[in-house]
Every structure is written in C-alpha cells, then in structure tokens.
Design a protein around this motif. Structure first.
Motif, mmCIF file in Angstrom:
data_model
loop_
_atom_site.group_PDB
_atom_site.id
_atom_site.type_symbol
_atom_site.label_atom_id
_atom_site.label_comp_id
_atom_site.label_asym_id
_atom_site.label_seq_id
_atom_site.Cartn_x
_atom_site.Cartn_y
_atom_site.Cartn_z
ATOM 1 N N SER A 94 0.827 -1.216 0.000
ATOM 2 C CA SER A 94 0.000 0.000 0.000
ATOM 3 C C SER A 94 0.863 1.270 0.000
ATOM 4 C CB SER A 94 -0.962 0.011 1.188
ATOM 5 O OG SER A 94 -0.271 0.252 2.403
ATOM 6 N N LYS A 95 2.074 1.189 0.538
ATOM 7 C CA LYS A 95 3.005 2.325 0.543
ATOM 8 C C LYS A 95 3.827 2.402 -0.745
ATOM 9 C CE LYS A 95 4.099 2.541 5.503
ATOM 10 N NZ LYS A 95 5.229 2.405 6.454
ATOM 11 N N GLY A 96 3.669 1.404 -1.606
ATOM 12 C CA GLY A 96 4.507 1.340 -2.802
ATOM 13 C C GLY A 96 5.933 0.928 -2.466
ATOM 14 N N ALA A 97 6.109 0.261 -1.319
ATOM 15 C CA ALA A 97 7.443 -0.085 -0.827
ATOM 16 C C ALA A 97 7.782 -1.573 -0.982
ATOM 17 C CB ALA A 97 7.555 0.301 0.655
ATOM 18 N N LEU A 98 6.879 -2.357 -1.550
ATOM 19 C CA LEU A 98 7.138 -3.784 -1.761
ATOM 20 C C LEU A 98 7.794 -3.948 -3.121
ATOM 21 C CD1 LEU A 98 6.787 -6.619 -0.533
ATOM 22 C CD2 LEU A 98 4.645 -6.786 -1.808
ATOM 23 N N HIS A 99 9.066 -4.323 -3.097
ATOM 24 C CA HIS A 99 9.849 -4.476 -4.327
ATOM 25 C C HIS A 99 9.719 -5.895 -4.849
ATOM 26 C CE1 HIS A 99 12.013 -0.646 -3.713
ATOM 27 N NE2 HIS A 99 11.766 -0.918 -2.435
ATOM 28 N N PRO A 100 9.615 -6.074 -6.158
ATOM 29 C CA PRO A 100 9.500 -7.430 -6.704
ATOM 30 C C PRO A 100 10.807 -8.199 -6.562
ATOM 31 C CG PRO A 100 9.709 -5.836 -8.479
ATOM 32 C CD PRO A 100 9.613 -5.046 -7.195
ATOM 33 N N MET A 101 10.685 -9.500 -6.491
ATOM 34 C CA MET A 101 11.870 -10.353 -6.367
ATOM 35 C C MET A 101 12.685 -10.366 -7.652
ATOM 36 S SD MET A 101 12.119 -11.221 -3.274
ATOM 37 C CE MET A 101 13.455 -12.414 -3.387
ATOM 38 N N THR A 102 12.179 -9.781 -8.725
ATOM 39 C CA THR A 102 12.983 -9.657 -9.935
ATOM 40 C C THR A 102 14.086 -8.627 -9.746
ATOM 41 O OG1 THR A 102 11.374 -8.076 -10.822
ATOM 42 C CG2 THR A 102 11.155 -10.388 -11.521
ATOM 43 N N GLU A 103 13.939 -7.743 -8.746
ATOM 44 C CA GLU A 103 15.012 -6.822 -8.361
ATOM 45 C C GLU A 103 15.877 -7.530 -7.324
ATOM 46 O OE1 GLU A 103 13.512 -3.133 -6.812
ATOM 47 O OE2 GLU A 103 12.125 -2.872 -8.476
ATOM 48 N N GLU A 104 17.170 -7.410 -7.443
ATOM 49 C CA GLU A 104 18.083 -8.027 -6.470
ATOM 50 C C GLU A 104 17.911 -7.342 -5.120
ATOM 51 O OE1 GLU A 104 20.820 -10.739 -5.089
ATOM 52 O OE2 GLU A 104 19.929 -10.679 -7.077
ATOM 53 N N PRO A 105 17.548 -8.091 -4.069
ATOM 54 C CA PRO A 105 17.373 -7.438 -2.760
ATOM 55 C C PRO A 105 18.717 -7.042 -2.155
ATOM 56 C CG PRO A 105 16.933 -9.799 -2.599
ATOM 57 C CD PRO A 105 17.220 -9.506 -4.041
ATOM 58 N N PRO A 106 18.786 -5.866 -1.529
ATOM 59 C CA PRO A 106 19.995 -5.501 -0.800
ATOM 60 C C PRO A 106 20.161 -6.381 0.444
ATOM 61 C CG PRO A 106 18.664 -3.565 -1.298
ATOM 62 C CD PRO A 106 17.829 -4.767 -1.586
ATOM 63 N N ILE A 107 21.382 -6.630 0.830
ATOM 64 C CA ILE A 107 21.653 -7.392 2.049
ATOM 65 C C ILE A 107 21.045 -6.645 3.232
ATOM 66 C CG2 ILE A 107 23.495 -8.153 3.613
ATOM 67 C CD1 ILE A 107 25.237 -8.502 1.060
#
Length: 187
Positions: free
Chosen positions: A102-115
C-alpha cells in the motif's frame, strides 16, 4: 562508512556512499548491495549479530507464541527485534506485505534485494500469517541465504536458522515471496 563481513571470502570490506538506502560493497569478490538503515537504527552488522545469537536456539522466535502467551507470527517478532524495533501493531507477515504494498514499498523479487532487507511472503497454504525473513546475501555457491525464525528440516532439527531462499520457497509449499521491503518501511 561501515564494515561488513563478506561471506564469500571472510575478509572485511568497506561500504561507502548511499543511494536509496543501499550502497555498493567495494570488494573485488562481491557486487552485492547492502541496506543502510536510517539514523537511530542499528546497523545491518548489528542486526546480523543479533540474528546469529539466536541461530539454533529454540526460543521465543521459534514458535508462534508471543511473550504475553498469545499466538502470532514469531517470524515478524524475529525480524523486527533483530533491528531492535518496537511492534507498531502489524499482526502478521501477510499484513506486513499488504502495508508495504500500500506504501509502494514492496519491491519485486525480480530486483536483487539488498543485504539486510526483509523478504516477505503474503500467503502460505500452511499458515494464516505468511512469513518474513532477513536477507543475508549470497553464499559461496551463489545461493541467496536468509535468517529465519522457526525450525528447519535441514538444520538437524535446530530452531532459528540460516537457510537458502530456495529452501524457504519449498518450505512455504512452493509459494514465491511477495517481494522484499526495506525494514524502515514497516517499523
């Protein structure tokens, strides 16, 4: 500037700069990003030390019992307390995913997550709560690893474990994560 332990070669590496709460690890053996918590938060190093101190323990983070005796998602308490944050009233990992979305803060797993960020499942056929873990980075084999609460079938019955993301996907009955989120976007 912070120091992190590079799990690929056990050398100290230095992190410099900041872009959208991530920085490049300046090391010839790694090109991973690392989450930079905002001022007032513990560092990723400290969150990882906190998590490491619970690996193999069957403690309050291993079960779906909260300290007051009520039931709830232990995984949410685990990831929150590793960064030493208070509970803002999020009821489950599923709710955390919904809040981040809802905040637009959920990034897709297609983007490499930062450690150091959270990886979250918003549904799981086995539980009503979803699941949430802390992304540890890639191991020597290039597999993504996470810190997770609960028990691992592959860790000799130990509770609270480091596992591969692929193992967690299988443990979540082949449910893919909803995505990843910066911890400060939830707590």
């Amino acid at each position: 500037e912070i120091n992190v332990n590079d799990s690929n070669n056990d050398n100290e590496t230095t992190v410099e700069g900041e872009t959208d709460h991530t920085s490049q690890i300046s090391s010839t053996s790694s090109s991973d990003n690392i989450y930079q918590p905002p001022e007032g938060w513990v560092s990723v190093d400290e969150a990882f030390r906190n998590a490491e101190s619970h690996i193999g323990a069957c403690d309050k983070y291993s079960w779906n019992k909260w300290p007051d005796g009520s039931e709830g998602p232990a995984c949410l308490m685990f990831v929150r307390e590793m960064y030493q944050r208070q509970n803002p009233g999020i009821a489950s990992a599923e709710a955390a995913a919904d809040i981040a979305r809802s905040k637009g803060a959920l990034h897709p797993m297609t983007e490499e997550p930062p450690i150091g960020v959270y990886i979250v499942w918003d549904e799981n056929p086995a539980t009503q709560w979803g699941h949430i873990v802390i992304y540890k980075g890639k191991n020597a084999d290039g597999e993504k690893e996470v810190y997770s609460s609960g028990c691992s079938k592959t860790s000799a019955g130990q509770c609270n474990f480091i596992g591969t993301l692929e193992y967690l996907i299988q443990a979540e009955r082949n449910t893919q994560p909803a995505g990843w989120v910066y911890p400060h976007d939830l707590f």
